[in-house]
Motif scaffolding. Structure first.
Motif, short mmCIF file in Angstrom:
data_model
loop_
_atom_site.label_atom_id
_atom_site.label_comp_id
_atom_site.label_asym_id
_atom_site.label_seq_id
_atom_site.Cartn_x
_atom_site.Cartn_y
_atom_site.Cartn_z
N ASP A 57 0.83 -1.21 0.00
CA ASP A 57 0.00 0.00 0.00
C ASP A 57 0.87 1.26 0.00
OD1 ASP A 57 -2.27 -1.57 0.00
OD2 ASP A 57 -2.64 -1.35 2.16
N GLU A 58 1.94 1.24 0.77
CA GLU A 58 2.82 2.41 0.82
C GLU A 58 3.49 2.66 -0.53
OE1 GLU A 58 6.53 4.35 3.29
OE2 GLU A 58 5.48 2.65 4.15
N LEU A 59 3.92 1.59 -1.18
CA LEU A 59 4.55 1.75 -2.49
C LEU A 59 3.55 2.27 -3.53
CD1 LEU A 59 6.80 -1.44 -2.66
CD2 LEU A 59 7.52 0.92 -2.24
N ILE A 60 2.34 1.77 -3.49
CA ILE A 60 1.31 2.27 -4.40
C ILE A 60 1.08 3.76 -4.16
CG2 ILE A 60 -1.15 2.14 -4.99
CD1 ILE A 60 -0.94 -0.93 -4.42
N GLY A 61 1.01 4.16 -2.90
CA GLY A 61 0.85 5.58 -2.57
C GLY A 61 2.03 6.41 -3.02
N THR A 62 3.23 5.88 -2.89
CA THR A 62 4.43 6.61 -3.31
C THR A 62 4.44 6.81 -4.82
OG1 THR A 62 5.67 5.77 -1.42
CG2 THR A 62 6.96 6.59 -3.28
N THR A 63 3.97 5.84 -5.58
CA THR A 63 3.93 6.01 -7.03
C THR A 63 2.95 7.12 -7.40
OG1 THR A 63 2.24 4.30 -7.37
CG2 THR A 63 4.54 3.61 -7.55
N ALA A 64 1.79 7.11 -6.77
CA ALA A 64 0.76 8.13 -7.09
C ALA A 64 1.20 9.52 -6.66
CB ALA A 64 -0.56 7.75 -6.42
N GLU A 65 1.70 9.65 -5.43
CA GLU A 65 2.13 10.96 -4.93
C GLU A 65 3.27 11.54 -5.76
OE1 GLU A 65 3.09 10.46 -0.78
OE2 GLU A 65 1.13 9.61 -0.36
N GLY A 66 4.21 10.70 -6.10
CA GLY A 66 5.36 11.16 -6.87
C GLY A 66 4.97 11.65 -8.25
N GLU A 67 4.07 10.92 -8.87
CA GLU A 67 3.65 11.34 -10.20
C GLU A 67 2.93 12.68 -10.15
OE1 GLU A 67 1.17 9.86 -14.07
OE2 GLU A 67 2.11 8.36 -12.79
N VAL A 68 2.11 12.89 -9.13
CA VAL A 68 1.42 14.18 -8.98
C VAL A 68 2.46 15.29 -8.79
CG1 VAL A 68 -0.07 15.51 -7.43
CG2 VAL A 68 -0.74 13.21 -8.15
N GLN A 69 3.48 15.04 -7.95
CA GLN A 69 4.52 16.04 -7.71
C GLN A 69 5.28 16.39 -8.97
OE1 GLN A 69 7.18 14.66 -4.65
NE2 GLN A 69 5.62 14.67 -3.08
N VAL A 70 5.52 15.40 -9.81
CA VAL A 70 6.30 15.62 -11.04
C VAL A 70 5.42 16.23 -12.14
CG1 VAL A 70 7.58 14.44 -12.87
CG2 VAL A 70 8.00 13.86 -10.48
N ARG A 71 4.16 15.83 -12.18
CA ARG A 71 3.26 16.30 -13.24
C ARG A 71 3.13 17.84 -13.25
NH1 ARG A 71 -0.65 13.77 -16.12
NH2 ARG A 71 -0.57 11.95 -14.77
#
Length: 186
Positions: A57-71
Protein backbone atom coordinates in the motif's frame (compact mmCIF):
# COMPACT_ATOMS: atom_id res chain seq x y z
CA UNK A 1 -7.22 15.79 -16.67
CA UNK A 2 -4.87 16.13 -19.62
CA UNK A 3 -2.24 13.57 -20.36
CA UNK A 4 1.41 14.59 -20.29
CA UNK A 5 2.08 12.05 -23.01
CA UNK A 6 2.03 13.35 -26.55
CA UNK A 7 0.80 10.41 -28.63
CA UNK A 8 1.38 12.04 -32.01
CA UNK A 9 5.12 12.36 -31.39
CA UNK A 10 7.24 10.24 -33.67
CA UNK A 11 9.34 7.79 -31.70
CA UNK A 12 12.98 8.33 -32.52
CA UNK A 13 16.26 7.92 -30.70
CA UNK A 14 17.27 10.86 -28.49
CA UNK A 15 19.21 13.50 -30.44
CA UNK A 16 20.31 15.61 -27.50
CA UNK A 17 20.21 15.82 -23.72
CA UNK A 18 16.69 17.28 -23.72
CA UNK A 19 15.39 14.32 -25.75
CA UNK A 20 17.22 11.94 -23.44
CA UNK A 21 15.66 13.66 -20.42
CA UNK A 22 12.17 13.43 -21.93
CA UNK A 23 12.67 9.75 -22.75
CA UNK A 24 13.99 8.98 -19.26
CA UNK A 25 11.23 10.82 -17.42
CA UNK A 26 8.66 9.08 -19.62
CA UNK A 27 10.27 5.76 -18.75
CA UNK A 28 10.15 6.62 -15.05
CA UNK A 29 6.47 7.57 -15.17
CA UNK A 30 5.47 4.54 -17.25
CA UNK A 31 7.46 2.21 -15.00
CA UNK A 32 5.87 3.77 -11.93
CA UNK A 33 2.37 3.25 -13.33
CA UNK A 34 3.08 -0.35 -14.34
CA UNK A 35 4.50 -1.05 -10.89
CA UNK A 36 1.44 0.46 -9.21
CA UNK A 37 -0.91 -1.71 -11.30
CA UNK A 38 1.23 -4.79 -10.67
CA UNK A 39 1.28 -4.15 -6.94
CA UNK A 40 -2.49 -3.71 -6.90
CA UNK A 41 -2.79 -7.11 -8.60
CA UNK A 42 -0.27 -8.69 -6.21
CA UNK A 43 -1.87 -7.30 -3.04
CA UNK A 44 -4.69 -9.91 -2.74
CA UNK A 45 -2.08 -12.68 -2.97
CA UNK A 46 -0.24 -11.19 0.02
CA UNK A 47 -3.13 -10.82 2.46
CA UNK A 48 -1.56 -13.55 4.59
CA UNK A 49 0.77 -10.83 5.91
CA UNK A 50 -0.47 -7.47 7.15
CA UNK A 51 3.12 -6.19 7.03
CA UNK A 52 3.53 -7.10 3.35
CA UNK A 53 0.18 -5.57 2.38
CA UNK A 54 1.05 -2.40 4.30
CA UNK A 55 4.35 -2.16 2.39
CA UNK A 56 2.53 -2.71 -0.90
CA UNK A 57 0.00 0.00 0.00
CA UNK A 58 2.82 2.41 0.82
CA UNK A 59 4.55 1.75 -2.49
CA UNK A 60 1.31 2.27 -4.40
CA UNK A 61 0.85 5.58 -2.57
CA UNK A 62 4.43 6.61 -3.31
CA UNK A 63 3.93 6.01 -7.03
CA UNK A 64 0.76 8.13 -7.09
CA UNK A 65 2.13 10.96 -4.93
CA UNK A 66 5.36 11.16 -6.87
CA UNK A 67 3.65 11.34 -10.20
CA UNK A 68 1.42 14.18 -8.98
CA UNK A 69 4.52 16.04 -7.71
CA UNK A 70 6.30 15.62 -11.04
CA UNK A 71 3.26 16.30 -13.24
CA UNK A 72 2.80 19.89 -12.00
CA UNK A 73 6.25 21.25 -12.94
CA UNK A 74 6.17 19.26 -16.19
CA UNK A 75 2.90 20.93 -17.15
CA UNK A 76 4.15 24.36 -16.04
CA UNK A 77 7.24 23.92 -18.22
CA UNK A 78 5.08 22.85 -21.16
CA UNK A 79 6.95 19.57 -21.46
CA UNK A 80 5.40 17.14 -23.92
CA UNK A 81 6.63 13.65 -23.24
CA UNK A 82 7.06 11.05 -25.95
CA UNK A 83 4.90 7.94 -25.81
CA UNK A 84 6.12 5.34 -23.34
CA UNK A 85 6.62 1.64 -23.88
CA UNK A 86 4.65 -0.25 -21.26
CA UNK A 87 5.84 -3.63 -22.54
CA UNK A 88 9.43 -2.89 -21.55
CA UNK A 89 8.34 -1.69 -18.11
CA UNK A 90 6.07 -4.71 -17.67
CA UNK A 91 8.88 -7.10 -18.56
CA UNK A 92 11.07 -5.40 -15.99
CA UNK A 93 8.44 -5.69 -13.27
CA UNK A 94 7.74 -9.33 -14.13
CA UNK A 95 11.45 -10.09 -13.81
CA UNK A 96 11.41 -8.81 -10.23
CA UNK A 97 8.78 -11.39 -9.27
CA UNK A 98 9.88 -14.47 -11.22
CA UNK A 99 11.60 -15.83 -8.11
CA UNK A 100 8.40 -16.08 -6.10
CA UNK A 101 8.15 -19.72 -5.04
CA UNK A 102 4.74 -21.25 -5.76
CA UNK A 103 3.31 -23.09 -2.80
CA UNK A 104 6.01 -21.90 -0.42
CA UNK A 105 5.26 -21.37 3.27
CA UNK A 106 3.95 -17.88 3.96
CA UNK A 107 7.16 -16.85 5.79
CA UNK A 108 9.28 -17.70 2.73
CA UNK A 109 6.82 -16.04 0.36
CA UNK A 110 6.75 -12.90 2.52
CA UNK A 111 10.55 -12.78 2.46
CA UNK A 112 10.67 -13.04 -1.32
CA UNK A 113 7.93 -10.44 -1.84
CA UNK A 114 9.58 -7.93 0.51
CA UNK A 115 13.01 -8.43 -1.07
CA UNK A 116 11.50 -7.81 -4.51
CA UNK A 117 9.59 -4.76 -3.28
CA UNK A 118 12.87 -3.39 -1.94
CA UNK A 119 14.52 -3.92 -5.33
CA UNK A 120 11.65 -2.10 -7.03
CA UNK A 121 11.92 0.84 -4.63
CA UNK A 122 15.67 1.09 -5.18
CA UNK A 123 15.21 0.88 -8.94
CA UNK A 124 12.66 3.69 -8.99
CA UNK A 125 14.77 5.80 -6.64
CA UNK A 126 17.71 5.55 -9.03
CA UNK A 127 15.57 6.28 -12.11
CA UNK A 128 14.17 9.39 -10.38
CA UNK A 129 17.65 10.58 -9.33
CA UNK A 130 19.02 10.14 -12.84
CA UNK A 131 16.08 12.02 -14.36
CA UNK A 132 16.57 14.77 -11.74
CA UNK A 133 20.21 15.17 -12.81
CA UNK A 134 19.15 15.44 -16.44
CA UNK A 135 16.43 17.95 -15.53
CA UNK A 136 19.05 20.21 -13.93
CA UNK A 137 21.30 19.90 -16.97
CA UNK A 138 18.49 21.06 -19.28
CA UNK A 139 17.56 23.94 -16.97
CA UNK A 140 14.44 22.45 -15.38
CA UNK A 141 15.09 23.14 -11.70
CA UNK A 142 11.47 22.71 -10.56
CA UNK A 143 11.19 19.34 -12.29
CA UNK A 144 14.53 18.30 -10.81
CA UNK A 145 13.39 19.22 -7.31
CA UNK A 146 10.13 17.28 -7.74
CA UNK A 147 12.07 14.26 -8.97
CA UNK A 148 14.50 14.50 -6.04
CA UNK A 149 11.56 14.58 -3.59
CA UNK A 150 10.14 11.51 -5.29
CA UNK A 151 13.54 9.80 -5.16
CA UNK A 152 13.72 10.58 -1.44
CA UNK A 153 10.28 9.01 -0.94
CA UNK A 154 11.53 5.88 -2.72
CA UNK A 155 14.67 5.92 -0.57
CA UNK A 156 12.54 6.03 2.59
CA UNK A 157 10.45 3.13 1.27
CA UNK A 158 13.66 1.22 0.56
CA UNK A 159 14.90 1.82 4.11
CA UNK A 160 11.61 0.55 5.57
CA UNK A 161 11.74 -2.43 3.25
CA UNK A 162 15.29 -3.18 4.37
CA UNK A 163 14.05 -3.48 7.94
CA UNK A 164 11.07 -5.54 6.76
CA UNK A 165 13.43 -7.80 4.81
CA UNK A 166 15.39 -8.55 7.96
CA UNK A 167 12.19 -9.21 9.93
CA UNK A 168 10.71 -11.54 7.31
CA UNK A 169 13.99 -13.44 6.99
CA UNK A 170 14.09 -13.94 10.74
CA UNK A 171 10.46 -15.10 10.69
CA UNK A 172 11.29 -17.56 7.90
CA UNK A 173 14.23 -18.89 9.95
CA UNK A 174 12.01 -19.32 13.00
CA UNK A 175 9.41 -21.11 10.86
CA UNK A 176 12.18 -23.42 9.56
CA UNK A 177 13.26 -24.23 13.11
CA UNK A 178 9.69 -25.01 14.13
CA UNK A 179 9.07 -27.27 11.15
CA UNK A 180 9.32 -30.95 12.06
CA UNK A 181 12.29 -32.70 10.52
CA UNK A 182 11.24 -35.41 8.11
CA UNK A 183 12.75 -38.78 8.94
CA UNK A 184 13.30 -41.58 6.52
CA UNK A 185 12.79 -45.20 7.43
CA UNK A 186 15.73 -47.49 6.79
Amino acid sequence: MTSIYHHSAITRPPRNLRDLFLRDITSLLVTSRVIARSLEALRPECEFSSEVTAEIDELIGTTAEGEVQVREPLNEAGMILPPGDESAAMAQVVSFFTRLPAGAPSAVLATEVVVNLRLLAQHLELKARLAAEEAMLVGQKAISQALLRWARSWCLCGEKLRAATVRTRVQACVADLQEPVATTAT
